[in-house]
Enzyme design. Structure first.
Site, mmCIF file in Angstrom:
data_model
loop_
_atom_site.group_PDB
_atom_site.id
_atom_site.type_symbol
_atom_site.label_atom_id
_atom_site.label_comp_id
_atom_site.label_asym_id
_atom_site.label_seq_id
_atom_site.Cartn_x
_atom_site.Cartn_y
_atom_site.Cartn_z
ATOM 1 N N THR A 339 -13.012 -43.343 -22.939
ATOM 2 C CA THR A 339 -13.966 -44.396 -22.568
ATOM 3 C C THR A 339 -14.623 -44.096 -21.226
ATOM 4 O O THR A 339 -14.180 -43.217 -20.473
ATOM 5 C CB THR A 339 -13.260 -45.769 -22.460
ATOM 6 O OG1 THR A 339 -12.375 -45.725 -21.342
ATOM 7 C CG2 THR A 339 -12.480 -46.112 -23.717
ATOM 8 N N CYS A 340 -15.629 -44.913 -20.891
ATOM 9 C CA CYS A 340 -16.377 -44.643 -19.656
ATOM 10 C C CYS A 340 -15.668 -45.183 -18.416
ATOM 11 O O CYS A 340 -16.162 -45.030 -17.313
ATOM 12 C CB CYS A 340 -17.774 -45.228 -19.772
ATOM 13 S SG CYS A 340 -17.725 -46.988 -20.072
ATOM 14 N N ASP A 341 -14.509 -45.818 -18.587
ATOM 15 C CA ASP A 341 -13.821 -46.409 -17.439
ATOM 16 C C ASP A 341 -12.883 -45.397 -16.780
ATOM 17 O O ASP A 341 -12.135 -44.681 -17.467
ATOM 18 C CB ASP A 341 -13.022 -47.631 -17.926
ATOM 19 C CG ASP A 341 -12.491 -48.450 -16.765
ATOM 20 O OD1 ASP A 341 -12.613 -47.995 -15.606
ATOM 21 O OD2 ASP A 341 -11.945 -49.525 -17.009
ATOM 22 N N SER A 342 -12.888 -45.366 -15.438
ATOM 23 C CA SER A 342 -12.050 -44.371 -14.743
ATOM 24 C C SER A 342 -10.570 -44.735 -14.733
ATOM 25 O O SER A 342 -9.722 -43.915 -14.387
ATOM 26 C CB SER A 342 -12.542 -44.185 -13.314
ATOM 27 O OG SER A 342 -12.409 -45.400 -12.617
ATOM 28 N N ASN A 378 -15.773 -49.923 -25.856
ATOM 29 C CA ASN A 378 -16.798 -48.875 -26.069
ATOM 30 C C ASN A 378 -17.049 -48.599 -27.555
ATOM 31 O O ASN A 378 -17.609 -47.582 -27.913
ATOM 32 C CB ASN A 378 -16.359 -47.537 -25.444
ATOM 33 C CG ASN A 378 -16.902 -47.291 -24.061
ATOM 34 O OD1 ASN A 378 -16.681 -46.228 -23.504
ATOM 35 N ND2 ASN A 378 -17.591 -48.230 -23.477
#
Ligand code: PLP
Length: 400
Positions: A339-342, A378
């Site tokens: 996903t785009c989350d760190s 996402n």
């Protein structure tokens, strides 16, 4: 546990090959048949865990806690083994009912319920419900004569990874107040319950809670006590070895021997039965050298099957599927979810042999509190579950 702790303990483990006992060829066959990410649920492992726990707790009625993993095939298998079920929501009631499980074989253990949840439980035929406070007791006034209530007592534990008594359970001193209130309303109180916390590393809190519960029952001798429910908490090995289930349960059985014979004992295990029954198989879909580390991007992460790393504080044993030389070169690596989350990082500062896009990793002990708390953030779909029979050897954890 903070995410930082997870990172450090993963680095500390530095065991090069947690899959060495697996037959990699059989795992490879599964990978050829199914697109990653997927989880493999082995029903024979459920048999093994259920029977081991029942052998360690002779005479105790096992109510499997659905919340840890509620796959219908697992529930059907447990039903066939004679298990009872611990449920907590209308959704869980609907599920067990659809599988032909009777309400009389269930226990509703949620200490906080809406009126419609009480009604649904009664309509299903599950009349044993849990309360732990005065306001909840009052909700049962309209159902006096129809329910058998169990009062949950809180026993805090520092030895449990998840301390559930932080949130639920009355103090022992509050018990007489609740018991007297029930008497005034004509509601039957028939048992006590507790849950000393999930993944408990010692059974001493549980043994002490049993002794305290017995003492409380003796003090309130006007009550027709029928049940003592000793909760879940039974641990399994993730990174660290834990006590064998028979050693863990020995002090519990010793404490239970002090219970009057006419009082039945229930347990509500979740993790111990479900955790070892699943592995997750993921692929590397991206790779980047960032500073001194190699970042590998996987096709599942903490928003999916690895959600237990966030909610359940578990760190799953994980290794590449391809055989590698444990004495060869290792690189400081990061395993990140897609996903785009760190925050979506499965392992940081882990030493791994160099891997490539398309390589597969396998993570073990992924059955409890994983897929049940996975999201589709996402729009990544949750990993599918492949159900198999007799593919792991429960004695060794290997594929049979
Ligand atoms: C009321 C109740 N019973 C049983 C369980 C299962 O516990 P465990 O997975 O530790 O066996 C839980 C876990 O949250 C719970 O809340």
């Amino acid at each position: 546990m903070e995410q930082q702790d997870v990172v450090e303990s993963f680095a500390e483990q530095s065991h090069p090959d947690v899959l060495e006992e697996f037959d990699r060829a059989s795992l490879g066959d599964l990978v050829e048949k199914h697109e990653t990410p997927f989880m493999v649920l082995d029903l024979s492992e459920i048999d093994y865990q259920y029977k081991s726990l029942q052998a360690a707790l002779p005479g105790v009625k096992i109510f499997y806690a659905l919340k840890s993993l509620s796959h219908p095939e697992l529930l059907k298998r447990l039903k066939s083994l004679g298990s009872y079920f611990d449920l907590a929501t209308i959704g869980e009631i609907d599920l067990v009912e659809s599988l032909g499980i009777k309400g009389s074989h269930c226990l509703h253990s949620h200490p906080i319920k809406k009126d419609k949840e009480i009604k649904r439980s009664l309509e299903f035929g599950c009349n044993r419900m849990v309360v732990d406070n005065i306001e909840e007791m009052k909700k049962f006034i309209p159902y006096a004569g129809q329910v058998e209530l169990i009062i949950r007592v809180g026993f805090r534990s520092k030895q449990a990874v998840v301390d559930l008594s932080r949130k639920f359970g009355c103090a022992l001193e509050e018990l007489p107040i609740l018991v007297n209130l029930a008497k005034d309303y004509g509601i039957d109180v028939v048992g006590l319950s507790f849950h000393v916390g999930s993944q408990s590393l010692s059974s001493m809190t549980q043994a002490n809670a049993i002794r305290s519960s017995i003492a409380a029952m003796k003090l309130m001798n006007g009550v027709n006590w029928k049940f003592l429910d000793i909760g879940g908490s039974f641990p399994i090995s993730y990174q660290e070895e834990v006590l064998s289930i028979s050693d863990f349960c020995a002090p519990v059985m010793e404490a239970l021997s002090e219970l009057p014979e006419d009082i039945e004992v229930f347990a509500e295990p979740g993790r111990f039965i479900s955790a070892p029954s699943m592995i997750e198989v993921v692929s590397i879909v991206g790779k980047a050298k960032r500073g001194a580390k190699i970042w590998y991007y996987l096709d599942d992460g903490v928003y999916g099957g690895f959600s237990g790393q966030m909610y359940d504080h578990a760190i799953y044993p994980l290794a590449p599927l391809k055989p590698f030389d444990p004495t060869g070169e290792f690189h400081s690596s990061v395993l990140a979810g897609p996903t785009c989350d760190s925050i979506d990082v499965v392992a940081e500062d882990i030493e791994l042999p160099e891997m490539f896009i398309g390589d597969v990793l396998v993570s073990k002990k992924m059955g409890a509190y994983t897929i049940v708390s996975a999201t589709e953030f996402n729009y990544y779909p949750k990993p599918k579950i492949v159900v198999v029979e007799d593919i792991f050897d429960p004695e060794t954890d290997a594929l049979a």
